[in-house]
Scaffold this active site. Structure first.
Site, PDB file in Angstrom:
ATOM      1  N   ASN A  63      10.247  -1.461   3.691  1.00 32.20           N
ATOM      2  CA  ASN A  63       9.320  -2.211   2.843  1.00 32.20           C
ATOM      3  C   ASN A  63      10.035  -3.386   2.192  1.00 32.20           C
ATOM      4  O   ASN A  63      11.132  -3.231   1.646  1.00 32.20           O
ATOM      5  CB  ASN A  63       8.792  -1.281   1.739  1.00 32.20           C
ATOM      6  CG  ASN A  63       7.946  -2.020   0.717  1.00 32.20           C
ATOM      7  OD1 ASN A  63       6.803  -2.369   0.995  1.00 32.20           O
ATOM      8  ND2 ASN A  63       8.490  -2.272  -0.469  1.00 32.20           N
ATOM      9  N   GLU A  64       9.410  -4.538   2.250  1.00 30.68           N
ATOM     10  CA  GLU A  64       9.930  -5.733   1.594  1.00 30.68           C
ATOM     11  C   GLU A  64      11.453  -5.854   1.715  1.00 30.68           C
ATOM     12  O   GLU A  64      12.179  -5.899   0.716  1.00 30.68           O
ATOM     13  CB  GLU A  64       9.491  -5.784   0.111  1.00 30.68           C
ATOM     14  CG  GLU A  64       7.985  -5.866  -0.016  1.00 30.68           C
ATOM     15  CD  GLU A  64       7.466  -6.202  -1.421  1.00 30.68           C
ATOM     16  OE1 GLU A  64       8.261  -6.219  -2.375  1.00 30.68           O
ATOM     17  OE2 GLU A  64       6.259  -6.458  -1.529  1.00 30.68           O
TER      18      GLU A  64
ATOM     19  N   GLU B 180      -0.069  -4.597   1.568  1.00 25.58           N
ATOM     20  CA  GLU B 180      -0.116  -4.655   0.100  1.00 25.58           C
ATOM     21  C   GLU B 180      -0.893  -5.893  -0.293  1.00 25.58           C
ATOM     22  O   GLU B 180      -0.501  -7.009   0.077  1.00 25.58           O
ATOM     23  CB  GLU B 180       1.284  -4.698  -0.514  1.00 25.58           C
ATOM     24  CG  GLU B 180       1.968  -3.355  -0.503  1.00 25.58           C
ATOM     25  CD  GLU B 180       3.283  -3.344  -1.283  1.00 25.58           C
ATOM     26  OE1 GLU B 180       3.405  -4.107  -2.263  1.00 25.58           O
ATOM     27  OE2 GLU B 180       4.170  -2.572  -0.884  1.00 25.58           O
TER      28      GLU B 180
ATOM     29  N   GLN C  63      -3.353  -0.391  -5.830  1.00 25.51           N
ATOM     30  CA  GLN C  63      -3.139   0.880  -5.192  1.00 25.51           C
ATOM     31  C   GLN C  63      -4.335   1.785  -5.509  1.00 25.51           C
ATOM     32  O   GLN C  63      -5.186   1.391  -6.304  1.00 25.51           O
ATOM     33  CB  GLN C  63      -1.835   1.510  -5.680  1.00 25.51           C
ATOM     34  CG  GLN C  63      -0.622   0.620  -5.388  1.00 25.51           C
ATOM     35  CD  GLN C  63       0.712   1.364  -5.523  1.00 25.51           C
ATOM     36  OE1 GLN C  63       0.755   2.577  -5.723  1.00 25.51           O
ATOM     37  NE2 GLN C  63       1.807   0.612  -5.417  1.00 25.51           N
TER      38      GLN C  63
HETATM   39  O1  AHR Z   1       2.660  -2.282  -5.266  1.00 28.22           O
HETATM   40  C1  AHR Z   1       3.725  -2.393  -6.148  1.00 28.22           C
HETATM   41  C2  AHR Z   1       4.978  -2.966  -5.513  1.00 28.22           C
HETATM   42  O2  AHR Z   1       4.749  -4.286  -5.133  1.00 28.22           O
HETATM   43  C3  AHR Z   1       5.463  -2.301  -4.257  1.00 28.22           C
HETATM   44  O3  AHR Z   1       6.245  -1.186  -4.504  1.00 28.22           O
HETATM   45  C4  AHR Z   1       6.286  -3.382  -3.618  1.00 28.22           C
HETATM   46  O4  AHR Z   1       6.342  -3.256  -2.221  1.00 28.22           O
HETATM   47  C5  AHR Z   1       5.608  -4.654  -4.074  1.00 28.22           C
HETATM   48  O5  AHR Z   1       6.520  -5.584  -4.520  1.00 28.22           O
END
Ligand code: AHR
Length: 505
Positions: free
Chosen positions: A175-176, A306, A355
C-alpha cells in the site's frame, strides 16, 4: 430559480458492465473502524454475530457490499499475518504505530476478517505487507489461505480448524509504497511488485487477482513505471504478473494542513469541494490513457482502492483515528465519484471508499458508548446506487443550463450516470448547486417508458447530517416523476442526489 437540463440517453446502446466491485468498502485497523465499530468481541454484551456488531453488519448488508479491503492502508505494511491466526487468546499484541500508537490485540485476524466477509456476502480483498514484510511472508499467507493440498501452511490452517481453502481472489501488493509503505521510488517498487506477484501463486484452481500498489492522485509517472514493468514489450501478455493497478485519490477542500471542518463550512467551501470531487474524472481518465498505451486490450484493471473526503477530525477525538462526520456535502461528493466510476467502467474495475465505519467518509458512525449505529448521508448514496451493480452502463448526454459558479470555480451543476438491466433503466442524478433547483428532463431514446419512480436525498441545510438523536434527518424520500406519456422529468432540490428507475415497455 430552477434551471432546466436535458439528459439524453440511448437506452439501446449499452456500454461496459459496471462491476459491482466499484462499490467496494475499506476496513482498516485504524481508530474505531474495526475494533469497537465492527468488532465487539465474542464475549460482548452487545448483540453480535461471532464477535461482529450485529446492527452494523445488518446495515452494511443493505448496501450489497461487493468486497472489503483489509487490513489497511498504511496498517497493512506493518501487519504480520502470523500474529493474527490461531487461538485468539494466544495471539501476540503489537502497537499500531501508524494510527494513534494504540495497542493492537490481533483479535481480528485473518479468520475473523473472512467471517465478516461471509456475513456481508462480500469478497475479501487482502492487502499484503510489502513495506516491512517479506516475499516469503506474503507467499505463505496466500498458501495458508488458498492451497487445497498438503503444505506446511495449509496444514497450519487445518490445525487452526479450517480444512477447506478459502477462495480469495483479490490481493494487494502493498500500500502506498511512495509514502507510508516504504517511501520507494516508482521503479524500485515496480521491481518489487513483479517479485511479490511471482510468489503469490495460484494454487490448484485458485486464480489470484494481484493488484500492484498505484499512484497518488496525479502521479502519472508512477502508473507509467508500473505499466512499463508489467508490459516491457509494449503489450501485456495473456496472464500478466499483476492483474490490477491501484490509485488513491482523496477529496479535500483545501491543503492537507487546513482541511477544514466536516460540518462547519461555507458555501464557497461547498463549491470548492464539489469542483475538487469532479476532478476525479480527469485523474482517472489520464491514468487510463497511460495504461492504454501499454495495454490497449485492457487486461489490467484500474483499481481506485482509496477515495473519499478527508476533513479535520471531530473535535475532542484522537487525531490518529480520522473520525469525521458526514453531511450532504459528503453525499454529493460520493455521488459524483460513483457517477465517474460508472462512466469509466471499461477500465476501472474496482473502487473502495475510505472507509466503512467510523473512519473518514464512513457509511456508518457507531457510538461505542451508547452503541448507536447511524447511517450517514454517504450510506444512503451507496444504497441508492446499488441498482447499478453489474448492470450495463449507458452514456448520458447532458445539455441545457448546466454551468454554475461560486467560490471561484465554474462547473457543470449536474452529475449523472445510467445503466440498464432486465428491461429497466436506472439514472443517477446529482444537483451540485447549493442554492438552485434543477429540472432534469429524461430523454430516453430507443425504448418506451412504462412506469417510472424516483428517490431523492436532500436536506434543508448543506451541513445537515445524521446523529444518534436524529438518525433519519437525512434520508431518501420519494421524488415525483412527471410527464407520463411524454418525456419524463424530475426536479432536483439544491444539493441533492437522486436515482430514477424506469421500466421499459
Ligand atoms: O485511509 C486512511 C489512510 O489513507 C490509509 O491508511 C492510507 O493508505 C492513506 O494514506
Amino acid at each position: 430559480m430552477t434551471r432546466r437540463v436535458e439528459a439524453v440517453i440511448d437506452v439501446d446502446v449499452p456500454g461496459a458492465t459496471i462491476s459491482r466491485h466499484l462499490h467496494g468498502q475499506f476496513a482498516e485497523h485504524l481508530g474505531t473502524g474495526v475494533y469497537g465499530g465492527l468488532w465487539v468481541g465474542t464475549d460482548s454484551g452487545v448483540d453480535h454475530v461471532d464477535g461482529f456488531r450485529a446492527e452494523a453488519v445488518a446495515a452494511l448488508r443493505e448496501l450489497g457490499v461487493p468486497n472489503v479491503r483489509w487490513p489497511g492502508g498504511c496498517f497493512a505494511d506493518e501487519y504480520h499475518w502470523r500474529d493474527g491466526v490461531g487461538p485468539r487468546e494466544q495471539r501476540p499484541r503489537m502497537v499500531n504505530t501508524h494510527w494513534g500508537d494504540v495497542e493492537e490485540t490481533n483479535h481480528v485476524g485473518t479468520a475473523e476478517f473472512l467471517r465478516l466477509c461471509e456475513l456481508l456476502d462480500a469478497e475479501p480483498y487482502i492487502c499484503g505487507n510489502v513495506g516491512s514484510g517479506s516475499v516469503r511472508e506474503m507467499s505463505e499467507w496466500v498458501d495458508y489461505l488458498t492451497r487445497d493440498g498438503r503444505s506446511p501452511m495449509a496444514d497450519l490452517r487445518r490445525a487452526h480448524g479450517r480444512d477447506e481453502p478459502w477462495r480469495i481472489r483479490f490481493w494487494g501488493l502493498g500500500n502506498e509504497p511512495w509514502g507510508c509503505g516504504g517511501q520507494l521510488r516508482a521503479d524500485a517498487y515496480a521491481d518489487l511488485a513483479l517479485q511479490y506477484a511471482t510468489y503469490c501463486r495460484d494454487h490448484g484452481d485458485s486464480r489470484l487477482y494481484r493488484i500492484a500498489a498505484g499512484a497518488d492522485s496525479e502521479d502519472y509517472a508512477w502508473t507509467e513505471a508500473l505499466m512499463r514493468a508489467v508490459a516491457p514489450t509494449g503489450t501485456v501478455g495473456e496472464r500478466p504478473a499483476f492483474q490490477g493497478l491501484s490509485l488513491h485519490h482523496y477529496t479535500l477542500a483545501g491543503p492537507w494542513h487546513a482541511k477544514g471542518s466536516a460540518t462547519r463550512f461555507s458555501v464557497e467551501d461547498w463549491w470548492r469541494t464539489v469542483a475538487e470531487a469532479r476532478r476525479v474524472e480527469s485523474i482517472v481518465r489520464r491514468h487510463v490513457a497511460v495504461m492504454d498505451r501499454y495495454d490497449p486490450e485492457r487486461r489490467i484493471g484500474l483499481v481506485l482502492d482509496e477515495w473519499g473526503t478527508w476533513w479535520d477530525v471531530e473535535p475532542g477525538t484522537n487525531p490518529g483515528f480520522l473520525h469525521q462526520q458526514g453531511t450532504m456535502r459528503d453525499a454529493v461528493v460520493a455521488a459524483v465519484h460513483l457517477d465517474v466510476f460508472h462512466r469509466t467502467a471499461e477500465r476501472l474495475v474496482m473502487a473502495n471508499v475510505a472507509q466503512a465505519v467510523n473512519v473518514l467518509q464512513a457509511m456508518l458512525l457507531v457510538d461505542l458508548e451508547t452503541g448507536a449505529v447511524v447511517r450517514t448521508p454517504t450510506f444512503h448514496v451507496f444504497e441508492m446506487a446499488r441498482v447499478h451493480q453489474d448492470a450495463a452502463s449507458l452514456a448520458v448526454h447532458l445539455r441545457g443550463d448546466l454551468i454554475g459558479s461560486g467560490g471561484g470555480v465554474q462547473i457543470p451543476v449536474v452529475s449523472a450516470s445510467a445503466s440498464t438491466r432486465d428491461g429497466a433503466v436506472h439514472v443517477s442524478l446529482a444537483n451540485l448547486h447549493p442554492q438552485e433547483r434543477v429540472e432534469v428532463v429524461l430523454d430516453l431514446r430507443g425504448g418506451s417508458p412504462r412506469t417510472a419512480a424516483a428517490r431523492v436525498l436532500a436536506s434543508d441545510d448543506l451541513a445537515d447530517h445524521n446523529t444518534a438523536a436524529r438518525p433519519d434527518l437525512v434520508r431518501p424520500r420519494e421524488l415525483a416523476v412527471l410527464g407520463a406519456g411524454g418525456p419524463l422529468a424530475v426536479t432536483l432540490p439544491p444539493a441533492s442526489v437522486a436515482v430514477a428507475s424506469v421500466e421499459l415497455g
